[in-house]
Motif scaffolding. Sequence first.
Motif, mmCIF file in Angstrom:
data_model
loop_
_atom_site.group_PDB
_atom_site.id
_atom_site.type_symbol
_atom_site.label_atom_id
_atom_site.label_comp_id
_atom_site.label_asym_id
_atom_site.label_seq_id
_atom_site.Cartn_x
_atom_site.Cartn_y
_atom_site.Cartn_z
ATOM 1 N N LYS A 117 0.854 -1.192 0.000
ATOM 2 C CA LYS A 117 0.000 0.000 0.000
ATOM 3 C C LYS A 117 0.884 1.234 0.000
ATOM 4 N N GLN A 118 0.431 2.261 -0.710
ATOM 5 C CA GLN A 118 1.102 3.558 -0.666
ATOM 6 C C GLN A 118 0.680 4.236 0.639
ATOM 7 N N MET A 119 1.654 4.577 1.479
ATOM 8 C CA MET A 119 1.305 5.229 2.739
ATOM 9 C C MET A 119 2.223 6.416 2.988
ATOM 10 N N GLN A 120 1.651 7.397 3.682
ATOM 11 C CA GLN A 120 2.428 8.599 3.988
ATOM 12 C C GLN A 120 2.888 8.547 5.441
ATOM 13 N N TYR A 121 4.166 8.836 5.651
ATOM 14 C CA TYR A 121 4.696 8.854 7.018
ATOM 15 C C TYR A 121 4.270 10.167 7.674
ATOM 16 N N LEU A 122 3.594 10.042 8.829
ATOM 17 C CA LEU A 122 3.091 11.251 9.496
ATOM 18 C C LEU A 122 4.032 11.726 10.599
ATOM 19 N N TYR A 123 4.260 10.894 11.598
ATOM 20 C CA TYR A 123 5.110 11.323 12.716
ATOM 21 C C TYR A 123 5.560 10.106 13.512
ATOM 22 N N LYS A 124 6.542 10.359 14.356
ATOM 23 C CA LYS A 124 7.047 9.296 15.213
ATOM 24 C C LYS A 124 6.325 9.370 16.547
ATOM 25 N N GLU A 125 5.955 8.214 17.081
ATOM 26 C CA GLU A 125 5.279 8.193 18.377
ATOM 27 C C GLU A 125 5.962 7.139 19.224
#
Lengths: 314, 190
Positions: B70-78
């Motif tokens: 799947k194409q996914m966008q990296y948002l943030y580190k948690e």
Amino acid sequence: MRGYFERQGFVEVETPVRVSSPGQEVHLDAIPAAHGRFLITSPEYHMKRLVAAGLPRIVQICRCFRAEEDGLLHQPEFTMVEWYRAGGSLEELMEDCEAIVESAAHAVGKGTGVEVPPSRRGPGGPSAVTLGRPFARTTVRDLFRTHAGIDLRGDESEAEMRDLATKVGCRVAGDAAWDDVFYQVFLDRIEPHLGVGRPIFVSDWPRPLGALARARPGDPLTVERFELYAGGLELANAFGELADPVEQRRRFAEETAERKRRGKTCYPVDEKLLAALPHMPPTCGIALGFDRLMMLVLGASSIRDVLAFAHDEV
Amino acid sequence: MPSYDTSDIRKGLKVMLDGSPFTVVEFQFIKPGKGAAFTRTKLKNLLTGNVLERNLRSGEKLEPANVETKQMQYLYKEGESYVFMDTSTYDQVHIPHETIGDDSNFMPEQIVVEVLFFNDRAVGVTLPNFIEQKVLETEPGFRGDTATGVTKPARISTGATVAVPLFINEGDVIKIDTRSGEYLERVGRA
């Protein structure tokens, strides 16, 4: 090549391409050619009838046809060089091969050292093969011992074969037949090492792998058969020809039963061949793939590179 | 799931072998002298990247691997994981650091990556081969120093340090090969 055979006293022959029985071999499928006939998968049966009729040394260069064979080393239509020596030995056929391969290399002006394309070098294998005489010689049992750690006899049950292969880490299906297990081990472990730096003759094949070959004197579990490997190519297959019509009929029946079990078309037994066998003197015969010989000496990676037209270009 | 056999083998076919998902890299029809046809198949393990060769006898059955990308966008580190969003459904998943490993060095926020799912679990992330990043911090270069092959460290927004030529300044935008972590060229000046 024709000059070589002429000097050796061979007669060049032609036999029919459309036949009523293309052979019983389990893994060769013929192409139908109307009116209940088939295109030959090899000229073997009719050439043997000529030997039986009194021609002691014959050679034929002809097209052969095998359904559904298509790959880097296969085409459904290809050129075979097949020759027979009545009263001859397998050793003489090996010497024929050495002379033919060596002179083919010279004929294309490459000398005896030819390049092997990367796809056929085997793991860490050399990038060239030396085609000068003499070639190496070995046996199937030696190869299994050396490269697979298996002591092969030739009379193992199918279950025993599957166990032997599984123990040395070769994956085989639970229903794999004797020869399927044999070739799984052969392809996984042995073939990549064959004929890499120098061509090699592989002799003394297990009995289940020589339906048209006679048993070796003193070792009924192996047959008089050799294969020639060079530069990662299987180039030729030779038999000490079986001349016993009763035994031959029994093996044809066995093979036909196996074809039936695998759901394949079954072909009629060639009664004229069986009738001729008693008249055939002790004979050795061999088939050499001409296109593959060209691939070898030209360093071609695909059989297409040595053909003007592949089957899908017609 | 219906099974494949050797005649279905194509480049990119995903199958299960020894409990791991593999993808077909290369295949070839082979047939030994008097034997059955086989398909010589080169397969890549989708979890480890290891490549192996298998000779599969014609008619052998192969189990399809339940994998999808799947194409996914990296948002943030948690914490110790990274949060990605499916760019078509907006679903979010957390992928732990150990799945991504050192690739996280070249994974700036907002970047769109390919995420591999095996049995509906994210098992791998493939970055684009190249990224362009602004240099946040580097020592000033020395004018007139034209020696080739001499490099200095430069820090980019992901926190990673890249070896760059001496003429690169803070604020320059550089192109990086994410597979090797190497500087390729300067694409923008400060």
